[in-house]
Design a protein around this motif. Structure first.
Motif, mmCIF file in Angstrom:
data_model
loop_
_atom_site.group_PDB
_atom_site.id
_atom_site.type_symbol
_atom_site.label_atom_id
_atom_site.label_comp_id
_atom_site.label_asym_id
_atom_site.label_seq_id
_atom_site.Cartn_x
_atom_site.Cartn_y
_atom_site.Cartn_z
ATOM 1 N N VAL A 304 0.854 -1.201 0.000
ATOM 2 C CA VAL A 304 0.000 0.000 0.000
ATOM 3 C C VAL A 304 0.880 1.238 0.000
ATOM 4 C CG1 VAL A 304 -2.172 -0.707 1.114
ATOM 5 C CG2 VAL A 304 -0.222 -0.044 2.536
ATOM 6 N N GLY A 305 0.360 2.300 -0.599
ATOM 7 C CA GLY A 305 1.080 3.570 -0.594
ATOM 8 C C GLY A 305 0.091 4.711 -0.461
ATOM 9 N N TRP A 306 0.474 5.731 0.334
ATOM 10 C CA TRP A 306 -0.385 6.907 0.558
ATOM 11 C C TRP A 306 0.482 8.150 0.535
ATOM 12 C CZ3 TRP A 306 -0.602 10.652 4.521
ATOM 13 C CH2 TRP A 306 -1.776 11.440 4.546
ATOM 14 N N ASN A 307 -0.085 9.254 0.085
ATOM 15 C CA ASN A 307 0.640 10.518 -0.036
ATOM 16 C C ASN A 307 -0.331 11.641 0.289
ATOM 17 O OD1 ASN A 307 1.909 12.832 -0.936
ATOM 18 N ND2 ASN A 307 2.454 12.006 -2.956
ATOM 19 N N LEU A 308 0.053 12.506 1.225
ATOM 20 C CA LEU A 308 -0.819 13.628 1.622
ATOM 21 C C LEU A 308 -1.276 14.460 0.424
ATOM 22 C CD1 LEU A 308 -2.049 15.550 3.782
ATOM 23 C CD2 LEU A 308 0.193 16.640 3.929
ATOM 24 N N GLU A 309 -0.418 14.584 -0.593
ATOM 25 C CA GLU A 309 -0.817 15.365 -1.775
ATOM 26 C C GLU A 309 -2.009 14.728 -2.481
ATOM 27 O OE1 GLU A 309 2.750 15.637 -4.079
ATOM 28 O OE2 GLU A 309 3.547 17.313 -2.908
ATOM 29 N N ARG A 310 -2.244 13.433 -2.199
ATOM 30 C CA ARG A 310 -3.407 12.720 -2.746
ATOM 31 C C ARG A 310 -4.138 12.063 -1.577
ATOM 32 N NH1 ARG A 310 -2.297 14.342 -7.026
ATOM 33 N NH2 ARG A 310 -0.963 13.710 -8.735
ATOM 34 N N LEU A 311 -4.532 12.916 -0.629
ATOM 35 C CA LEU A 311 -5.101 12.468 0.646
ATOM 36 C C LEU A 311 -6.269 11.505 0.486
ATOM 37 C CD1 LEU A 311 -6.059 12.837 3.675
ATOM 38 C CD2 LEU A 311 -6.555 15.178 3.121
ATOM 39 N N ASN A 312 -7.010 11.637 -0.604
ATOM 40 C CA ASN A 312 -8.219 10.823 -0.808
ATOM 41 C C ASN A 312 -7.980 9.597 -1.672
ATOM 42 O OD1 ASN A 312 -10.625 12.415 0.476
ATOM 43 N ND2 ASN A 312 -9.275 13.937 -0.442
ATOM 44 N N GLU A 313 -6.716 9.191 -1.806
ATOM 45 C CA GLU A 313 -6.401 8.006 -2.621
ATOM 46 C C GLU A 313 -5.439 7.095 -1.868
ATOM 47 O OE1 GLU A 313 -4.802 9.163 -6.419
ATOM 48 O OE2 GLU A 313 -6.352 10.682 -6.714
ATOM 49 N N LEU A 314 -5.672 5.793 -1.961
ATOM 50 C CA LEU A 314 -4.715 4.808 -1.440
ATOM 51 C C LEU A 314 -4.324 3.914 -2.608
ATOM 52 C CD1 LEU A 314 -3.556 3.805 1.405
ATOM 53 C CD2 LEU A 314 -5.212 1.952 1.149
ATOM 54 N N ARG A 315 -3.013 3.723 -2.809
ATOM 55 C CA ARG A 315 -2.561 2.808 -3.859
ATOM 56 C C ARG A 315 -2.414 1.426 -3.232
ATOM 57 N NH1 ARG A 315 2.411 3.863 -5.187
ATOM 58 N NH2 ARG A 315 2.380 3.021 -7.276
ATOM 59 N N LEU A 316 -3.062 0.447 -3.847
ATOM 60 C CA LEU A 316 -3.086 -0.905 -3.268
ATOM 61 C C LEU A 316 -2.704 -1.930 -4.320
ATOM 62 C CD1 LEU A 316 -3.918 -2.885 -0.970
ATOM 63 C CD2 LEU A 316 -6.276 -2.680 -1.779
ATOM 64 N N TYR A 317 -1.800 -2.826 -3.947
ATOM 65 C CA TYR A 317 -1.393 -3.931 -4.832
ATOM 66 C C TYR A 317 -1.673 -5.229 -4.093
ATOM 67 C CZ TYR A 317 1.531 -6.648 -8.058
ATOM 68 O OH TYR A 317 1.965 -7.545 -9.002
ATOM 69 N N ARG A 318 -2.355 -6.157 -4.768
ATOM 70 C CA ARG A 318 -2.575 -7.468 -4.159
ATOM 71 C C ARG A 318 -1.893 -8.521 -5.020
ATOM 72 N NH1 ARG A 318 -6.677 -7.446 -0.156
ATOM 73 N NH2 ARG A 318 -8.086 -5.654 -0.282
ATOM 74 N N ALA A 319 -1.006 -9.304 -4.404
ATOM 75 C CA ALA A 319 -0.388 -10.413 -5.129
ATOM 76 C C ALA A 319 -1.460 -11.472 -5.358
ATOM 77 C CB ALA A 319 0.762 -10.983 -4.312
ATOM 78 N N THR A 320 -1.567 -12.023 -6.547
ATOM 79 C CA THR A 320 -2.563 -13.062 -6.829
ATOM 80 C C THR A 320 -1.847 -14.257 -7.440
ATOM 81 O OG1 THR A 320 -2.979 -12.088 -8.994
ATOM 82 C CG2 THR A 320 -4.442 -11.412 -7.204
ATOM 83 N N GLU A 321 -2.597 -15.371 -7.557
ATOM 84 C CA GLU A 321 -1.996 -16.616 -8.072
ATOM 85 C C GLU A 321 -1.425 -16.410 -9.474
ATOM 86 O OE1 GLU A 321 -1.524 -19.587 -6.510
ATOM 87 O OE2 GLU A 321 -2.146 -18.446 -4.745
ATOM 88 N N ASP A 322 -2.118 -15.581 -10.285
ATOM 89 C CA ASP A 322 -1.626 -15.440 -11.663
ATOM 90 C C ASP A 322 -0.679 -14.251 -11.837
ATOM 91 O OD1 ASP A 322 -3.626 -13.643 -11.264
ATOM 92 O OD2 ASP A 322 -4.796 -14.154 -13.028
#
Ligand SMILES: NC(=O)c1ccc[n+]([C@@H]2O[C@H](COP(=O)([O-])OP(=O)(O)OC[C@H]3O[C@@H](n4cnc5c(N)ncnc54)[C@H](O)[C@@H]3O)[C@@H](O)[C@H]2O)c1
Length: 404
Positions: A304-322
């Motif tokens: 996950v990544g968050w930045n105050l300059e984009r307070l209303n957004e969270l960057r999320l990566y989920r590892a999956t089987e593929d």
């Protein structure tokens, strides 16, 4: 899934029929954050219907007479003066909010704690690690409730990141990257306000910016145990400031210059008690990022990544089987924490001062309901111990243990 007919108690709600408790508030230091807290306290009753308290602005103090006037004239404080003792001695003040320059924090905290008041102090609760220790001891000795203005904790998407990590959804966390790049000091004509002065601010970018970055890391990953770091002051003289000058103020090329006496920049490698490794970097003079208070957390099953300059957004990566999800953007909305108190739906934004309002609501709720509150002075102390190790490392050039 909750429904409109749910009978579950609302968190923080007073029992049916109970009266809300009045909390008399005093504010010391009525600049940016003193006013932000006062506005927040004024609007809490319009936002949090189920609150257990009603804040009342009683007494305010600032060194500048114009701000004293503003406190009673525009913010409805009952009393205001240039004498901060009048706030602490006021029998109608139950909770004192401290938003004065850092080197004043410790004497204000000590006086408020001795008077038995709940104390909310802006970060970093003193300009040096030794002062934070004194402030924490004063609150502990007096047995008063404490709170600290680590407001970025309260961003609803930061709380969501905390949940994802705590629930193991990102797997084992191996790496953390924290940074706070603010451009407030990037212009050499930026005035030499109190933040750039060791005798008024204490330390510079570490106290002002790294304290926030490390506080977020402590909340998300737990304690840091070893650090290795470096400090630098890139702009060594600035135009002399006028009365009440902000760190965003600008001088003129012909203004006389005075020396900058604390650091502009810090970088730190660290080890967490969990075994994760981290890097931190903060600057007030870097050109480019304007208020990049950000973290990236990397685990074996996601990131996950968050930045105050984009307070209303969270960057999320989920590892999956593929192939993995790739980074996706989660937009803020009323499904997260207190976001819906300010605006309904998703994708409608909240802002900096809303985080201050959430923290003030949570702190006053804890005072009214006799509950513990985090972040309090023990969390400020955890940061101060990391700062002390970083300062030792910058001198020794070696790794240093974080001592409690
Ligand atoms: N949590 C955050 O995001 C955040 C953001 C900004 C500032 N802060 C913290 O808030 C505190 C204040 O910062 P600011 O940006 O509001 O500063 P500011 O310069 O805008 O305000 C400080 C105020 O304190 C007053 N003051 C100075 N000496 C005083 C005295 N003896 N008695 C009473 N008032 C006095 C000044 O006149 C000024 O109005 C600092 O500790 C800072 O670290 C936190």
């Amino acid at each position: 899934m909750s429904t409109a007919t749910s009978t579950a108690p609302v968190r923080g709600a007073p029992p049916p029929g109970a009266r809300r408790r009045r909390i008399g508030v005093g504010v010391i230091g009525f600049g940016w954050l003193g006013q932000a807290h006062s506005r927040s306290l004024l609007r809490i009753p319009t936002l949090f219907e189920n609150r257990s308290f009603d804040p009342q602005l009683i007494a305010c103090s600032d060194a500048l007479p114009a701000r004293v006037e503003q406190a009673t004239g525009s913010f409805s404080f009952k009393r205001a003066s240039v004498d901060w003792r009048a706030v602490i001695d006021d029998p109608d003040v139950e909770a004192v909010f401290i938003a004065a320059p850092n080197m004043l924090h410790v004497q204000l905290v000590e006086a408020a704690a001795q008077a038995g008041k709940a104390v909310f102090c802006e970060k970093p609760v003193g300009g040096t690690p030794e002062q934070v220790v004194r402030a924490a001891q004063a609150a502990r000795r007096a047995g008063v409730r404490s709170g600290v203005g680590y407001n970025y904790r309260w961003a609803p998407l930061v709380q969501y990141a905390r949940e994802l990590i705590a629930n193991g959804e990102l797997g084992e966390i191996t790496n953390y990257r924290g940074r706070f790049f603010s451009m407030y000091g990037a212009d050499p004509l930026g005035v030499n306000s109190w933040r750039f002065q060791l005798d008024q601010a204490g330390y510079g970018a570490t106290s002002d910016l790294l304290s926030h970055a490390v506080d977020l890391a402590h909340m998300l990953l737990g304690p840091i145990i070893r650090v290795s770091g470096t400090l630098e002051t890139f702009i060594r003289e600035r135009p002399a400031p006028g009365d009440g000058a902000s760190h965003y103020g600008r001088g003129r090329p012909e203004d006389p210059r005075t020396p900058v006496t604390n650091e502009d920049y810090a970088a730190m490698l660290c080890e967490f008690a969990s075994g994760a490794r981290g890097t931190f970097e903060v600057s007030r003079t870097l050109v480019g990022p304007e208020s990049e208070n950000a973290f990236d957390v990397y685990g074996t099953r996601g990131a996950v990544g968050w930045n105050l300059e984009r307070l209303n957004e969270l960057r999320l990566y989920r590892a999956t089987e593929d192939r993995g999800s790739g980074y996706t953007t989660v937009l803020g909305g009323d499904r997260f924490g207190h976001h819906g108190v300010f605006v309904p739906g998703s994708g409608n934004a909240i802002a900096f001062e809303d985080l201050v309002t959430i923290e003030d609501y949570e702190f006053c709720s804890a005072v009214a309901e006799g509950r513990a509150f985090e972040p309090g002075f023990e969390q400020a102390l955890a940061w101060a111990q990391v700062q002390a190790a970083l300062l030792r490392s910058a001198r020794s050039g070696c790794w240093e243990e974080v001592r409690s």
